[in-house]
Motif scaffolding. Structure first.
Motif, short mmCIF file in Angstrom:
data_model
loop_
_atom_site.label_atom_id
_atom_site.label_comp_id
_atom_site.label_asym_id
_atom_site.label_seq_id
_atom_site.Cartn_x
_atom_site.Cartn_y
_atom_site.Cartn_z
N ALA A 86 0.86 -1.24 0.13
CA ALA A 86 0.17 -0.01 -0.32
C ALA A 86 0.85 1.12 -0.02
O ALA A 86 0.69 2.31 -0.55
CB ALA A 86 -0.88 -0.10 1.12
N ASN A 114 -4.50 3.26 0.76
CA ASN A 114 -4.24 2.15 -0.45
C ASN A 114 -4.64 0.85 0.40
O ASN A 114 -4.65 -0.53 -0.65
CB ASN A 114 -3.10 2.31 -1.18
N LEU A 115 -5.25 0.71 1.59
CA LEU A 115 -5.18 -0.54 2.17
C LEU A 115 -6.46 -0.76 2.81
O LEU A 115 -7.02 0.13 3.36
CB LEU A 115 -4.07 -0.82 3.24
#
Length: 391
Positions: free
Chosen positions: A35, A88-89
């Motif tokens: 991420a 992004n995770l």
């Protein structure tokens, strides 16, 4: 089975032959490293019956998870996806408090696997249960390039070997499900592969080849599809790495599969502190050598467009094990430099402080130089990535 090298979306299951090898911690921190590298990543807790990734992430266990999906037919699998505090995770919990999750049915397992393959992400990281149950192995076989976590202890290494043995047998049974002769042969003869008999899968395939060479050749071709990677975790001595090499040799000789090494990680008591603080180790101890090692593993994955093919410079070393051995030697050199600096910093009063600062400065330069060397060798590039925590 998904062949990761042929797809942009990579599905990476993470397993361990036994509990206590750091599988869940590495699942979270490898996902986080991807991420950080600007890869859209979904982390799934598939340690059904023992789900605990929410604690490693620092999230509360109050959201519906996989058990809710199986028990409520009106709930979609995608509705389980949670945003995490980290860019992004995303995360799908496993519902550790739900009854019977460790013993889901074959139908439920197939339903979960179907839904996972339909998720939209660059990387899907699956934390699996420990051991070699059929559920765990079948989740591992969703793609051809899962990760095996082991520690250097002999028992952990042998449990990893057992996992891979069961994996290859299960894989061949599924591959030859429509071949009644091969299916019957495997069912009958795998019972002969008892401890102490020295009878291996390689021996069985040799026997098959004497009668049906085409079937043996097809089995060998199937096995080439499997490209698992091993991570040696919790190293305390430089010599510990030999255990990973021993595992690779045994797997190649007995099971006829090529095991690659994705990296080796030093033991760090900060891991336990991060778990206590409910904050990912990679962020809480980002300057530590162990965090750098975990991030390096994530970079090997992120830098590989055709993972499980690794972005290695084979003009420098012959395979992934030789690379990791070089990395390990450099990492322990850094570790010794750090320890020496710490020891000198605690010298009794009266020691020449100016001399001490000069020594520490030189060592700091050496550490930076070694870190850059490791980074360059890992990625086969002239320069390493930028700061690992540039979101």
């Amino acid at each position: 089975m998904v062949l990761n090298e042929s797809l942009d979306k990579k599905i990476i299951p993470i397993a361990g032959g036994k509990g206590g090898v750091g599988k869940s911690v590495l699942s979270v921190n490898i996902a986080l490293s991807l991420a950080i590298s600007d890869k859209r990543t979904i982390l799934i807790d598939l340690d059904l019956g023992g789900a605990n990734l929410h604690t490693v992430l620092g999230m509360k266990n109050t959201n519906p998870g996989i058990a809710s999906f199986l028990q409520d037919k009106d709930r979609s699998f995608k509705s389980l996806i949670l945003d995490t505090p980290f860019k992004n995770l995303q995360f799908i919990p496993g519902d550790t408090l739900s009854y019977g999750m460790a013993d889901i049915t074959e139908k439920q397992k197939k339903e979960i696997l179907f839904e996972i393959q339909d998720l939209d992400a660059d990387y899907i990281i699956m934390d699996l249960g420990a051991g070699s149950s059929f559920n765990t192995i079948d989740f591992f076989l969703v793609s051809n390039s899962g990760l095996i976590i082991t520690t250097p202890q002999a028992g952990s290494v042998m449990n990893s070997y057992t996992f891979l043995k069961n994996l290859t047998i299960r894989f061949l049974q599924k591959a030859f499900a429509s071949n009644k002769n091969m299916e019957a042969y495997l069912k009958k003869n795998i019972k002969r592969m008892l401890p102490g008999t020295n009878l291996t899968l390689a021996h069985l395939l040799h026997e098959i080849g004497l009668e049906e060479p085409e079937t043996r050749d097809k089995a060998l071709a199937y096995l080439e599809v499997l490209q698992p990677k091993v991570i040696l975790n919790m190293m305390e001595e430089e010599e510990d790495f030999q255990m990973a090499m021993n595992l690779s040799s045994l797997v190649k000789k007995d099971l006829l599969i090529e095991l690659e090494c994705l990296g080796a990680i030093l033991y760090d008591k900060g891991i336990n502190d991060s778990l206590h603080n409910r904050h990912p180790f990679l962020l809480e101890y980002q300057d530590s050598l162990t965090a750098q090692q975990i991030f390096r593993i994530g970079q090997k994955i992120a830098q590989s467009r055709n993972f499980p093919e690794l972005p290695l410079d084979y003009s420098e070393y012959k395979d992934s094990f030789e690379l990791t051995q070089i990395e390990t030697e450099n990492d322990f050199e850094i570790y010794r430099q750090i320890k020496q600096s710490e020891d000198q910093a605690s010298l009794p009063e009266g020691y020449d402080l100016e001399q001490l600062m000069e020594i520490i400065e030189k060592q700091h330069e050496k550490i930076q130089e070694l870190q850059q060397t490791v980074k360059m060798m890992s990625l086969g590039q002239k320069g390493g990535p930028g700061s690992m925590f540039n979101f």
